[in-house]
Scaffold this motif. Structure first.
Motif, PDB file in Angstrom:
ATOM      1  N   ALA A   6       0.161  -1.082  -0.092  1.00  0.00           N
ATOM      2  CA  ALA A   6       0.025  -0.003  -0.113  1.00  0.00           C
ATOM      3  C   ALA A   6       1.159   1.207   0.018  1.00  0.00           C
ATOM      4  O   ALA A   6       2.064   1.206   0.230  1.00  0.00           O
ATOM      5  CB  ALA A   6      -0.933   0.302   0.943  1.00  0.00           C
ATOM      6  N   VAL A   7       0.196   2.198  -0.331  1.00  0.00           N
ATOM      7  CA  VAL A   7       0.973   3.399  -0.084  1.00  0.00           C
ATOM      8  C   VAL A   7      -0.121   4.368   0.765  1.00  0.00           C
ATOM      9  O   VAL A   7      -1.174   4.820   0.400  1.00  0.00           O
ATOM     10  CB  VAL A   7       0.928   4.345  -0.944  1.00  0.00           C
ATOM     11  N   GLY A   8       0.643   4.732   2.185  1.00  0.00           N
ATOM     12  CA  GLY A   8      -0.336   5.224   3.869  1.00  0.00           C
ATOM     13  C   GLY A   8      -1.631   4.663   3.429  1.00  0.00           C
ATOM     14  O   GLY A   8      -1.909   2.809   3.044  1.00  0.00           O
ATOM     15  N   PRO A   9      -3.074   5.102   3.590  1.00  0.00           N
ATOM     16  CA  PRO A   9      -3.596   4.391   3.747  1.00  0.00           C
ATOM     17  C   PRO A   9      -4.646   3.716   2.399  1.00  0.00           C
ATOM     18  O   PRO A   9      -5.106   2.397   2.359  1.00  0.00           O
ATOM     19  CB  PRO A   9      -5.067   5.038   3.851  1.00  0.00           C
ATOM     20  N   LEU A  10      -3.780   3.668   0.834  1.00  0.00           N
ATOM     21  CA  LEU A  10      -4.138   2.977  -0.122  1.00  0.00           C
ATOM     22  C   LEU A  10      -3.184   1.826  -1.014  1.00  0.00           C
ATOM     23  O   LEU A  10      -2.382   2.116  -0.995  1.00  0.00           O
ATOM     24  CB  LEU A  10      -4.243   4.105  -1.133  1.00  0.00           C
ATOM     25  N   GLY A  11      -4.497   0.800  -0.862  1.00  0.00           N
ATOM     26  CA  GLY A  11      -3.773  -0.166  -1.688  1.00  0.00           C
ATOM     27  C   GLY A  11      -3.607  -0.339  -3.466  1.00  0.00           C
ATOM     28  O   GLY A  11      -3.770   0.225  -3.691  1.00  0.00           O
ATOM     29  N   PHE A  27     -13.326   2.185  -4.050  1.00  0.00           N
ATOM     30  CA  PHE A  27     -11.979   1.744  -3.384  1.00  0.00           C
ATOM     31  C   PHE A  27     -10.678   2.400  -3.296  1.00  0.00           C
ATOM     32  O   PHE A  27     -11.012   2.234  -1.958  1.00  0.00           O
ATOM     33  CB  PHE A  27     -11.728   0.966  -3.954  1.00  0.00           C
ATOM     34  N   VAL A  28     -10.546   3.618  -3.709  1.00  0.00           N
ATOM     35  CA  VAL A  28     -10.221   4.156  -3.357  1.00  0.00           C
ATOM     36  C   VAL A  28     -10.624   5.379  -2.009  1.00  0.00           C
ATOM     37  O   VAL A  28      -9.705   5.792  -1.582  1.00  0.00           O
ATOM     38  CB  VAL A  28      -9.585   5.819  -4.134  1.00  0.00           C
ATOM     39  N   LEU A  29     -11.986   6.149  -2.592  1.00  0.00           N
ATOM     40  CA  LEU A  29     -12.461   6.711  -1.314  1.00  0.00           C
ATOM     41  C   LEU A  29     -12.715   5.264  -0.160  1.00  0.00           C
ATOM     42  O   LEU A  29     -12.733   6.028   0.703  1.00  0.00           O
ATOM     43  CB  LEU A  29     -14.067   6.974  -1.589  1.00  0.00           C
ATOM     44  N   ALA A  30     -13.385   4.272  -0.488  1.00  0.00           N
ATOM     45  CA  ALA A  30     -13.226   3.621   0.986  1.00  0.00           C
ATOM     46  C   ALA A  30     -11.859   3.676   1.752  1.00  0.00           C
ATOM     47  O   ALA A  30     -12.085   3.396   3.101  1.00  0.00           O
ATOM     48  CB  ALA A  30     -13.722   2.008   0.085  1.00  0.00           C
ATOM     49  N   ASP A  31     -10.840   3.195   0.725  1.00  0.00           N
ATOM     50  CA  ASP A  31      -9.367   2.658   1.443  1.00  0.00           C
ATOM     51  C   ASP A  31      -8.706   4.387   2.468  1.00  0.00           C
ATOM     52  O   ASP A  31      -8.514   4.087   3.437  1.00  0.00           O
ATOM     53  CB  ASP A  31      -8.541   2.763   1.052  1.00  0.00           C
ATOM     54  N   LEU A  32      -9.329   5.822   1.717  1.00  0.00           N
ATOM     55  CA  LEU A  32      -9.242   6.581   3.091  1.00  0.00           C
ATOM     56  C   LEU A  32      -9.772   7.194   3.844  1.00  0.00           C
ATOM     57  O   LEU A  32      -9.880   7.274   5.441  1.00  0.00           O
ATOM     58  CB  LEU A  32      -9.559   7.925   1.421  1.00  0.00           C
ATOM     59  N   LEU A  33     -11.271   6.364   3.465  1.00  0.00           N
ATOM     60  CA  LEU A  33     -12.342   6.607   4.823  1.00  0.00           C
ATOM     61  C   LEU A  33     -12.184   5.285   6.508  1.00  0.00           C
ATOM     62  O   LEU A  33     -12.002   5.701   7.179  1.00  0.00           O
ATOM     63  CB  LEU A  33     -13.712   6.551   4.124  1.00  0.00           C
ATOM     64  N   ALA A  34     -11.426   4.701   5.211  1.00  0.00           N
ATOM     65  CA  ALA A  34     -11.182   3.575   6.932  1.00  0.00           C
ATOM     66  C   ALA A  34      -9.969   3.591   6.925  1.00  0.00           C
ATOM     67  O   ALA A  34      -9.039   2.696   8.029  1.00  0.00           O
ATOM     68  CB  ALA A  34     -10.748   1.634   5.948  1.00  0.00           C
ATOM     69  N   GLY A  35      -9.178   3.770   6.423  1.00  0.00           N
ATOM     70  CA  GLY A  35      -7.825   4.255   6.452  1.00  0.00           C
ATOM     71  C   GLY A  35      -6.371   2.949   6.748  1.00  0.00           C
ATOM     72  O   GLY A  35      -5.298   2.917   7.098  1.00  0.00           O
ATOM     73  N   GLN A  36      -7.345   2.535   5.659  1.00  0.00           N
ATOM     74  CA  GLN A  36      -6.656   0.945   5.319  1.00  0.00           C
ATOM     75  C   GLN A  36      -6.663   0.292   4.338  1.00  0.00           C
ATOM     76  O   GLN A  36      -7.829   0.629   3.756  1.00  0.00           O
ATOM     77  CB  GLN A  36      -6.851  -0.137   6.238  1.00  0.00           C
TER      78      GLN A  36
END
Length: 352
Positions: free
Chosen positions: A136-141, A281-290
């Motif tokens: 991942a790159v930060g929270p983004l898978g 899924f990009v938004l979901a990653d940002l909101l979930a932090g993972q």
């Protein structure tokens, strides 16, 4: 929602579903007019305007599910929605008048390219679910990033192909008697917004989009509570019941598009929505932090591949252009329906 019982929740869920259906009808009508007014064409209008607004329920469901910690429901809704929304083409095919199936009525090869984009994005989505969360790159898978990049490149490529004359297809003329009947049907079910001002069409488009978004939130919250009360598996619920409810805008816009004979717009709506919703899924990653795709699991991967195979069938139908319908729908629609039914049976086994 936590204070409501099952009967009240069912009523709320049904009311939200009805709201998304009605909003979808007006979205299709307004988009058809705005495509002409702004020179977008049916393909780009369907891929951009309708696909984004049609994905608003998925957006609302994703935000709500991730915020409440239900990452499996968020992943199941986004991935499962591809198969469900591709099934909408079977419904749209049934509403076509005349002897030819839906896949032969598009006057352009662009819908086939749209389908190829969906196949690429879904394939990346399924593969990315196998990666460890550490990629991942930060929270983004890494998978979410790849999905977004491929979608963006595909959209740019489609935009460049829009005006290419070698992409045009010749649609065979209807027999005189059938053409007269079709014209009469179109007059009865024509677009009532054609004579309205551009400003009014924009207002209707925005208002219907807001209704779709709000109804999506209500669908997720009431549906999530129903799943808990009924003891339904979260992945199974997200990929089936919730995916069907969030596909209602696509069903209403597709049926309306067929009635207006905007066949290329119908494919742009379905394929465009399927490709666009996966970049959420990009938004979901940002909101979930993972990375959320790591919660995909075998069941979601399975139903994602159902959507991929169904899309491939329709791409083949557009290219092969089989001229006959069988019991009301084309051969490709029958194949897609069979794949969905058998695939859903397998999905139940895998998720159980």
């Amino acid at each position: 929602m936590n204070q409501l019982g099952i009967p009240a929740l069912l009523f709320v869920f049904a009311a939200a579903a009805a709201a998304t259906w009605i909003a979808g009808v007006w979205l299709a009508k307004a988009t058809d007019v705005l495509d002409d007014r702004f020179g977008l064409g049916e393909t780009i209008g369907g891929m951009v305007l309708l696909s984004i607004t049609g994905a608003l329920p998925e957006l609302a469901i994703t935000i709500s599910a991730v915020s409440s910690g239900h990452l499996d429901i968020a992943a199941g809704n986004l991935i499962g929605g591809v198969a469900m929304q591709t099934l909408v083409l079977v419904i749209a095919d049934r509403f076509v008048t005349g002897p030819r199936p839906l896949s032969t009525l598009s006057a352009s090869l662009l819908p086939a390219l749209e389908g190829v984009l969906v196949i690429c994005v879904v394939g990346i989505t399924v593969m990315s679910g196998l990666l460890p969360a550490s990629v991942a790159v930060g929270p983004l898978g890494a998978g979410s990033i790849a999905i977004f990049v491929v979608w963006l490149v595909g959209m740019l490529a489609l935009a460049r192909c829009r005006d290419r004359k070698d992409m045009d297809l010749v649609v065979p003329a209807e027999p005189a008697a059938q053409a007269t009947k079709t014209a009469a049907n179109r007059a009865d079910k024509g677009n009532v917004l054609e004579n309205a001002s551009t400003a009014r069409n924009v207002v209707i488009f925005v208002a219907a989009s807001v209704v779709t978004l709000v109804a999506g939130v209500v669908l997720e919250q009431s549906g999530d509570r129903l799943a808990d009360l009924m003891g339904i598996n979260g992945v199974l619920f997200g990929a089936t019941v919730l995916a069907f409810a969030s596909a209602l805008p696509e069903i209403s816009t597709a049926v309306t598009g067929v009635q207006m004979r905007s066949y290329t717009l119908v494919f742009g709506d379905i394929f465009g929505g399927n490709a666009f919703q996966l970049i959420l899924f990009v938004l979901a990653d940002l909101l979930a932090g993972q990375p959320v795709l790591t919660h995909e699991g075998r069941a979601n991967a399975w139903i994602g591949m159902i959507g991929l195979v169904m899309t491939a069938v329709y791409v083949a139908g557009i290219l092969l252009r089989h001229p006959r319908r069988y019991w009301g729908i084309g051969a490709d629609s029958w194949a897609a329906l069979l794949i969905y039914v058998l695939g859903t049976w397998g999905f139940v086994l895998v998720s159980g």
